[in-house]
Design a protein around this motif. Structure first.
Motif, short mmCIF file in Angstrom:
data_model
loop_
_atom_site.label_atom_id
_atom_site.label_comp_id
_atom_site.label_asym_id
_atom_site.label_seq_id
_atom_site.Cartn_x
_atom_site.Cartn_y
_atom_site.Cartn_z
N SER A 195 0.84 -1.19 0.00
CA SER A 195 0.00 0.00 0.00
C SER A 195 0.88 1.25 0.00
N TYR A 196 0.26 2.37 -0.24
CA TYR A 196 0.99 3.63 -0.37
C TYR A 196 0.90 4.41 0.95
N PRO A 197 1.85 4.24 1.87
CA PRO A 197 1.77 4.95 3.15
C PRO A 197 2.21 6.40 2.99
N GLU A 198 1.30 7.30 3.12
CA GLU A 198 1.62 8.72 2.92
C GLU A 198 1.23 9.56 4.13
N LYS A 199 1.18 8.95 5.29
CA LYS A 199 0.77 9.65 6.50
C LYS A 199 1.67 10.85 6.77
N GLY A 200 2.96 10.69 6.63
CA GLY A 200 3.89 11.80 6.85
C GLY A 200 3.72 12.91 5.85
N LEU A 201 3.44 12.55 4.61
CA LEU A 201 3.22 13.56 3.57
C LEU A 201 1.97 14.38 3.86
N LEU A 202 0.92 13.72 4.32
CA LEU A 202 -0.33 14.42 4.60
C LEU A 202 -0.23 15.30 5.83
N GLU A 203 0.44 14.82 6.86
CA GLU A 203 0.50 15.57 8.11
C GLU A 203 1.50 16.72 8.09
N LEU A 204 2.39 16.75 7.10
CA LEU A 204 3.34 17.86 7.00
C LEU A 204 2.68 19.13 6.48
N ASP A 205 1.49 19.01 5.92
CA ASP A 205 0.76 20.17 5.42
C ASP A 205 1.59 20.93 4.38
N LEU A 206 2.01 20.20 3.34
CA LEU A 206 2.81 20.79 2.28
C LEU A 206 1.94 21.64 1.36
N SER A 207 2.56 22.61 0.71
CA SER A 207 1.82 23.43 -0.26
C SER A 207 1.56 22.61 -1.52
N GLU A 208 0.73 23.12 -2.39
CA GLU A 208 0.39 22.39 -3.62
C GLU A 208 1.62 22.19 -4.52
N SER A 209 2.49 23.17 -4.59
CA SER A 209 3.69 23.02 -5.42
C SER A 209 4.63 21.97 -4.84
N GLU A 210 4.70 21.89 -3.51
CA GLU A 210 5.55 20.88 -2.88
C GLU A 210 4.96 19.49 -3.06
N LYS A 211 3.63 19.37 -2.97
CA LYS A 211 2.98 18.08 -3.17
C LYS A 211 3.12 17.59 -4.61
N SER A 212 3.08 18.51 -5.56
CA SER A 212 3.11 18.13 -6.97
C SER A 212 4.47 17.60 -7.41
N CYS A 213 5.52 17.88 -6.66
CA CYS A 213 6.84 17.40 -7.07
C CYS A 213 7.08 15.95 -6.63
N VAL A 214 6.19 15.38 -5.79
CA VAL A 214 6.31 13.99 -5.35
C VAL A 214 5.43 13.10 -6.22
N ARG A 215 6.05 12.13 -6.88
CA ARG A 215 5.30 11.19 -7.73
C ARG A 215 5.51 9.78 -7.19
N ALA A 216 4.41 9.07 -7.03
CA ALA A 216 4.48 7.71 -6.49
C ALA A 216 4.60 6.69 -7.60
N ILE A 217 5.51 5.74 -7.42
CA ILE A 217 5.72 4.66 -8.38
C ILE A 217 5.73 3.35 -7.59
N HIS A 218 4.90 2.40 -8.02
CA HIS A 218 4.88 1.10 -7.35
C HIS A 218 6.14 0.34 -7.74
N LEU A 219 6.77 -0.29 -6.77
CA LEU A 219 8.04 -0.99 -6.98
C LEU A 219 7.89 -2.13 -7.98
N GLU A 220 6.74 -2.79 -8.00
CA GLU A 220 6.53 -3.90 -8.92
C GLU A 220 6.49 -3.42 -10.38
N ALA A 221 6.16 -2.16 -10.61
CA ALA A 221 6.17 -1.62 -11.96
C ALA A 221 7.58 -1.55 -12.51
N LEU A 222 8.56 -1.33 -11.66
CA LEU A 222 9.95 -1.28 -12.10
C LEU A 222 10.56 -2.66 -12.27
N GLU A 223 10.06 -3.64 -11.51
CA GLU A 223 10.63 -4.98 -11.57
C GLU A 223 10.26 -5.70 -12.86
N SER A 224 9.16 -5.32 -13.48
CA SER A 224 8.74 -6.03 -14.71
C SER A 224 9.45 -5.52 -15.93
#
Length: 119
Positions: A90-119
């Motif tokens: 699962s995508y644990p983003e509790k720290g990202l949500l609770e840091l209260d980042l601005s929209e520009s700071e949130k937009s620079c983080v992109r999530a990639i599932h590890l299994e997508a890279l393994e294939s």
């Protein structure tokens, strides 16, 4: 006059502050060390310093510490750069949500599932 004096003595005031990376890291460390992989604030700051996190750069992060590392990096980049955050399960983003980042700071983080890279 008597009631006002008693109210001042017994009423508690609470001030809400914006959470910092240091406060969140210490809170998570005290509450549940396993969820943040035993990550202390001094070690997190050392990680950011050794990774040379600066604005305008691109980073690939395998963050298993509830999003604290990626959140701290996003805060330091201030929206000028890219963070590709790898995750397992699962995508644990509790720290990202609770840091209260601005929209520009949130937009620079992109999530990639590890299994997508393994294939």
């Amino acid at each position: 006059k008597y009631l006002k004096k008693k109210a001042q003595k017994h009423v508690q005031q609470v001030t809400l502050l914006r959470p910092s990376v240091m406060e969140l890291c210490e809170t998570y460390y005290k509450q549940s060390r396993n969820k943040v992989c035993g990550l202390r604030y001094d070690y997190l700051s050392s990680l950011l310093c050794q990774a040379d996190v600066r604005s305008g750069a691109r980073f690939l992060v395998l963050d298993c510490a509830a999003g604290l590392v990626a959140g701290a990096m996003a805060q330091q980049l201030a929206g000028l750069g890219e963070i590709y955050r790898l995750f397992r399960g699962s995508y644990p983003e509790k720290g990202l949500l609770e840091l209260d980042l601005s929209e520009s700071e949130k937009s620079c983080v992109r999530a990639i599932h590890l299994e997508a890279l393994e294939s």
